[in-house]
Motif scaffolding. Structure first.
Motif, PDB file in Angstrom:
ATOM      1  N   PHE A 125       0.843  -1.205   0.000  1.00 16.45           N
ATOM      2  CA  PHE A 125       0.000   0.000   0.000  1.00 16.45           C
ATOM      3  C   PHE A 125       0.871   1.246   0.000  1.00 16.45           C
ATOM      4  CE2 PHE A 125      -2.391   3.424   1.881  1.00 16.45           C
ATOM      5  CZ  PHE A 125      -3.669   3.277   1.380  1.00 16.45           C
ATOM      6  N   PHE A 126       1.860   1.282   0.881  1.00 15.63           N
ATOM      7  CA  PHE A 126       2.745   2.444   0.991  1.00 15.63           C
ATOM      8  C   PHE A 126       3.517   2.684  -0.305  1.00 15.63           C
ATOM      9  CE2 PHE A 126       6.969   4.193   2.009  1.00 15.63           C
ATOM     10  CZ  PHE A 126       6.585   5.427   2.511  1.00 15.63           C
ATOM     11  N   CYS A 127       4.056   1.629  -0.895  1.00 13.22           N
ATOM     12  CA  CYS A 127       4.821   1.778  -2.142  1.00 13.22           C
ATOM     13  C   CYS A 127       3.943   2.325  -3.267  1.00 13.22           C
ATOM     14  CB  CYS A 127       5.443   0.444  -2.555  1.00 13.22           C
ATOM     15  SG  CYS A 127       6.773  -0.105  -1.465  1.00 13.22           S
ATOM     16  N   ILE A 128       2.759   1.783  -3.404  1.00  9.37           N
ATOM     17  CA  ILE A 128       1.839   2.267  -4.440  1.00  9.37           C
ATOM     18  C   ILE A 128       1.459   3.711  -4.150  1.00  9.37           C
ATOM     19  CG2 ILE A 128      -0.488   2.002  -5.413  1.00  9.37           C
ATOM     20  CD1 ILE A 128      -0.107  -1.060  -5.008  1.00  9.37           C
ATOM     21  N   TRP A 129       1.193   4.033  -2.890  1.00 12.33           N
ATOM     22  CA  TRP A 129       0.818   5.396  -2.522  1.00 12.33           C
ATOM     23  C   TRP A 129       1.922   6.385  -2.879  1.00 12.33           C
ATOM     24  CZ3 TRP A 129       2.537   9.383   0.518  1.00 12.33           C
ATOM     25  CH2 TRP A 129       1.620  10.410   0.772  1.00 12.33           C
ATOM     26  N   VAL A 130       3.167   6.043  -2.564  1.00 13.58           N
ATOM     27  CA  VAL A 130       4.302   6.933  -2.853  1.00 13.58           C
ATOM     28  C   VAL A 130       4.416   7.169  -4.353  1.00 13.58           C
ATOM     29  CG1 VAL A 130       6.832   7.091  -2.817  1.00 13.58           C
ATOM     30  CG2 VAL A 130       5.599   6.457  -0.745  1.00 13.58           C
ATOM     31  N   VAL A 131       4.348   6.104  -5.140  1.00 11.54           N
ATOM     32  CA  VAL A 131       4.445   6.246  -6.601  1.00 11.54           C
ATOM     33  C   VAL A 131       3.322   7.140  -7.124  1.00 11.54           C
ATOM     34  CG1 VAL A 131       4.237   4.992  -8.789  1.00 11.54           C
ATOM     35  CG2 VAL A 131       5.713   4.098  -6.981  1.00 11.54           C
ATOM     36  N   LEU A 132       2.092   6.886  -6.692  1.00 12.85           N
ATOM     37  CA  LEU A 132       0.961   7.682  -7.163  1.00 12.85           C
ATOM     38  C   LEU A 132       1.036   9.128  -6.672  1.00 12.85           C
ATOM     39  CD1 LEU A 132      -1.957   5.116  -6.858  1.00 12.85           C
ATOM     40  CD2 LEU A 132      -0.789   5.894  -8.929  1.00 12.85           C
ATOM     41  N   PHE A 133       1.502   9.336  -5.455  1.00 10.94           N
ATOM     42  CA  PHE A 133       1.628  10.696  -4.924  1.00 10.94           C
ATOM     43  C   PHE A 133       2.611  11.510  -5.761  1.00 10.94           C
ATOM     44  CE2 PHE A 133       3.782  13.808  -2.223  1.00 10.94           C
ATOM     45  CZ  PHE A 133       2.702  14.563  -1.795  1.00 10.94           C
ATOM     46  N   PHE A 134       3.793  10.956  -6.005  1.00  7.33           N
ATOM     47  CA  PHE A 134       4.793  11.712  -6.757  1.00  7.33           C
ATOM     48  C   PHE A 134       4.416  11.833  -8.234  1.00  7.33           C
ATOM     49  CE2 PHE A 134       7.361  10.869  -2.967  1.00  7.33           C
ATOM     50  CZ  PHE A 134       7.753  12.173  -2.703  1.00  7.33           C
ATOM     51  N   SER A 135       3.731  10.853  -8.757  1.00  7.87           N
ATOM     52  CA  SER A 135       3.222  10.948 -10.122  1.00  7.87           C
ATOM     53  C   SER A 135       2.204  12.083 -10.222  1.00  7.87           C
ATOM     54  CB  SER A 135       2.586   9.615 -10.530  1.00  7.87           C
ATOM     55  OG  SER A 135       1.947   9.720 -11.762  1.00  7.87           O
ATOM     56  N   GLY A 136       1.282  12.155  -9.268  1.00  3.71           N
ATOM     57  CA  GLY A 136       0.296  13.235  -9.246  1.00  3.71           C
ATOM     58  C   GLY A 136       0.943  14.586  -9.055  1.00  3.71           C
ATOM     59  N   LYS A 137       1.937  14.656  -8.185  1.00  2.00           N
ATOM     60  CA  LYS A 137       2.651  15.907  -7.941  1.00  2.00           C
ATOM     61  C   LYS A 137       3.342  16.385  -9.217  1.00  2.00           C
ATOM     62  CE  LYS A 137       5.660  17.882  -4.446  1.00  2.00           C
ATOM     63  NZ  LYS A 137       6.425  17.664  -3.238  1.00  2.00           N
ATOM     64  N   HIS A 138       3.949  15.459  -9.944  1.00  2.00           N
ATOM     65  CA  HIS A 138       4.605  15.794 -11.214  1.00  2.00           C
ATOM     66  C   HIS A 138       3.581  16.291 -12.238  1.00  2.00           C
ATOM     67  CE1 HIS A 138       7.496  15.607 -14.470  1.00  2.00           C
ATOM     68  NE2 HIS A 138       6.638  14.874 -15.154  1.00  2.00           N
ATOM     69  N   TYR A 139       2.422  15.625 -12.285  1.00  2.07           N
ATOM     70  CA  TYR A 139       1.364  16.017 -13.215  1.00  2.07           C
ATOM     71  C   TYR A 139       0.857  17.428 -12.905  1.00  2.07           C
ATOM     72  CZ  TYR A 139      -3.151  16.085 -15.569  1.00  2.07           C
ATOM     73  OH  TYR A 139      -4.228  16.438 -16.341  1.00  2.07           O
ATOM     74  N   VAL A 140       0.657  17.741 -11.636  1.00  5.71           N
ATOM     75  CA  VAL A 140       0.201  19.077 -11.235  1.00  5.71           C
ATOM     76  C   VAL A 140       1.253  20.124 -11.589  1.00  5.71           C
ATOM     77  CG1 VAL A 140      -0.346  20.528  -9.229  1.00  5.71           C
ATOM     78  CG2 VAL A 140      -1.377  18.278  -9.454  1.00  5.71           C
ATOM     79  N   LYS A 141       2.528  19.801 -11.390  1.00  5.23           N
ATOM     80  CA  LYS A 141       3.601  20.739 -11.739  1.00  5.23           C
ATOM     81  C   LYS A 141       3.602  21.016 -13.234  1.00  5.23           C
ATOM     82  CE  LYS A 141       8.607  21.513 -11.475  1.00  5.23           C
ATOM     83  NZ  LYS A 141       8.511  22.494 -12.512  1.00  5.23           N
ATOM     84  N   ARG A 142       3.459  19.960 -14.043  1.00  7.13           N
ATOM     85  CA  ARG A 142       3.405  20.159 -15.497  1.00  7.13           C
ATOM     86  C   ARG A 142       2.208  21.014 -15.896  1.00  7.13           C
ATOM     87  NH1 ARG A 142       3.387  14.520 -17.704  1.00  7.13           N
ATOM     88  NH2 ARG A 142       1.918  15.506 -19.102  1.00  7.13           N
ATOM     89  N   MET A 143       1.078  20.775 -15.278  1.00  8.35           N
ATOM     90  CA  MET A 143      -0.124  21.544 -15.575  1.00  8.35           C
ATOM     91  C   MET A 143       0.071  23.015 -15.180  1.00  8.35           C
ATOM     92  SD  MET A 143      -4.093  20.470 -14.826  1.00  8.35           S
ATOM     93  CE  MET A 143      -3.655  19.728 -13.322  1.00  8.35           C
ATOM     94  N   ASN A 144       0.635  23.257 -14.007  1.00  7.72           N
ATOM     95  CA  ASN A 144       0.896  24.630 -13.577  1.00  7.72           C
ATOM     96  C   ASN A 144       1.904  25.322 -14.480  1.00  7.72           C
ATOM     97  OD1 ASN A 144      -0.904  24.630 -11.434  1.00  7.72           O
ATOM     98  ND2 ASN A 144       0.629  23.928  -9.963  1.00  7.72           N
ATOM     99  N   ASP A 145       2.934  24.594 -14.910  1.00  4.30           N
ATOM    100  CA  ASP A 145       3.910  25.163 -15.842  1.00  4.30           C
ATOM    101  C   ASP A 145       3.240  25.549 -17.158  1.00  4.30           C
ATOM    102  OD1 ASP A 145       5.874  24.821 -13.938  1.00  4.30           O
ATOM    103  OD2 ASP A 145       6.747  23.026 -14.887  1.00  4.30           O
ATOM    104  N   SER A 146       2.350  24.693 -17.640  1.00  2.06           N
ATOM    105  CA  SER A 146       1.627  24.997 -18.888  1.00  2.06           C
ATOM    106  C   SER A 146       0.753  26.234 -18.719  1.00  2.06           C
ATOM    107  CB  SER A 146       0.750  23.819 -19.313  1.00  2.06           C
ATOM    108  OG  SER A 146       1.533  22.728 -19.689  1.00  2.06           O
ATOM    109  N   LEU A 147       0.061  26.343 -17.594  1.00  2.00           N
ATOM    110  CA  LEU A 147      -0.771  27.519 -17.332  1.00  2.00           C
ATOM    111  C   LEU A 147       0.074  28.786 -17.242  1.00  2.00           C
ATOM    112  CD1 LEU A 147      -3.295  26.084 -14.711  1.00  2.00           C
ATOM    113  CD2 LEU A 147      -3.794  26.787 -17.064  1.00  2.00           C
ATOM    114  N   SER A 148       1.220  28.696 -16.592  1.00  2.00           N
ATOM    115  CA  SER A 148       2.116  29.847 -16.489  1.00  2.00           C
ATOM    116  C   SER A 148       2.615  30.267 -17.863  1.00  2.00           C
ATOM    117  CB  SER A 148       3.316  29.524 -15.598  1.00  2.00           C
ATOM    118  OG  SER A 148       2.913  29.334 -14.277  1.00  2.00           O
TER     119      SER A 148
END
Length: 156
Positions: A125-148
């Motif tokens: 559970f923890f391993c999957i959570w970490v992967v998904l958390f950082f994947s989501g964080k990366h996706y949000v950063k890319r989206m924010n960069d695109s908006l900027s």
């Protein structure tokens, strides 16, 4: 919200059965010496024959799919912090997974067997959570960069 829970639960059932089937193939490949073992021998013994054991395992795998699918709406509750969402989801999935694993004999029927299985479940559970958390964080950063970038191009 209720409609999403029902829809995800309904979709989760065939996914749970499919995952259960692939787990039986994977475990057979590793431990069955070239033979297909649809479920653990202890379950066959307790259920009286292989077909009863396979039917129980398929039903419980379907229930796991329903539970995991339906409870996935927890991640959409925006008024809860990520910590609360994670805690609730972990609790719900533990309540679904541990009894199912016990009845399917995926764990040794002892206190140490339960602790070992729970530890492995928590680690996965923890391993999957970490992967998904950082994947989501990366996706949000890319989206924010695109908006900027779009804002910068608009201002220019």
């Amino acid at each position: 919200m209720k409609k999403r829970i029902i829809m995800r639960g309904a979709l989760g059932m065939p996914i749970g059965v499919t995952i259960g089937y692939f787990i039986s193939i994977f475990t057979s490949f590793i431990w069955a010496g070239g033979y297909y073992a649809p479920c653990v021998p202890e379950l066959v013994s307790v259920m009286g024959n292989e077909i009863n054991a396979v039917m129980l395992q398929a039903a419980l795998s379907g229930l796991l799919g329903i539970g995991f699918g339906a409870s996935s709406v927890i991640w959409e509750l925006e008024d809860l912090s990520i910590i609360k969402q994670t805690g609730i989801y972990f609790l719900v999935s533990s309540v679904i997974m541990l009894p199912s694993a016990y009845f399917m004999y995926w764990m040794e029927h002892s206190f140490m067997g339960f602790l070992s299985y729970f530890g492995l479940f928590a680690l996965i559970f923890f391993c999957i959570w970490v992967v998904l958390f950082f994947s989501g964080k990366h996706y949000v950063k890319r989206m924010n960069d695109s908006l900027s970038q779009m804002k910068h191009e608009k201002d220019s």
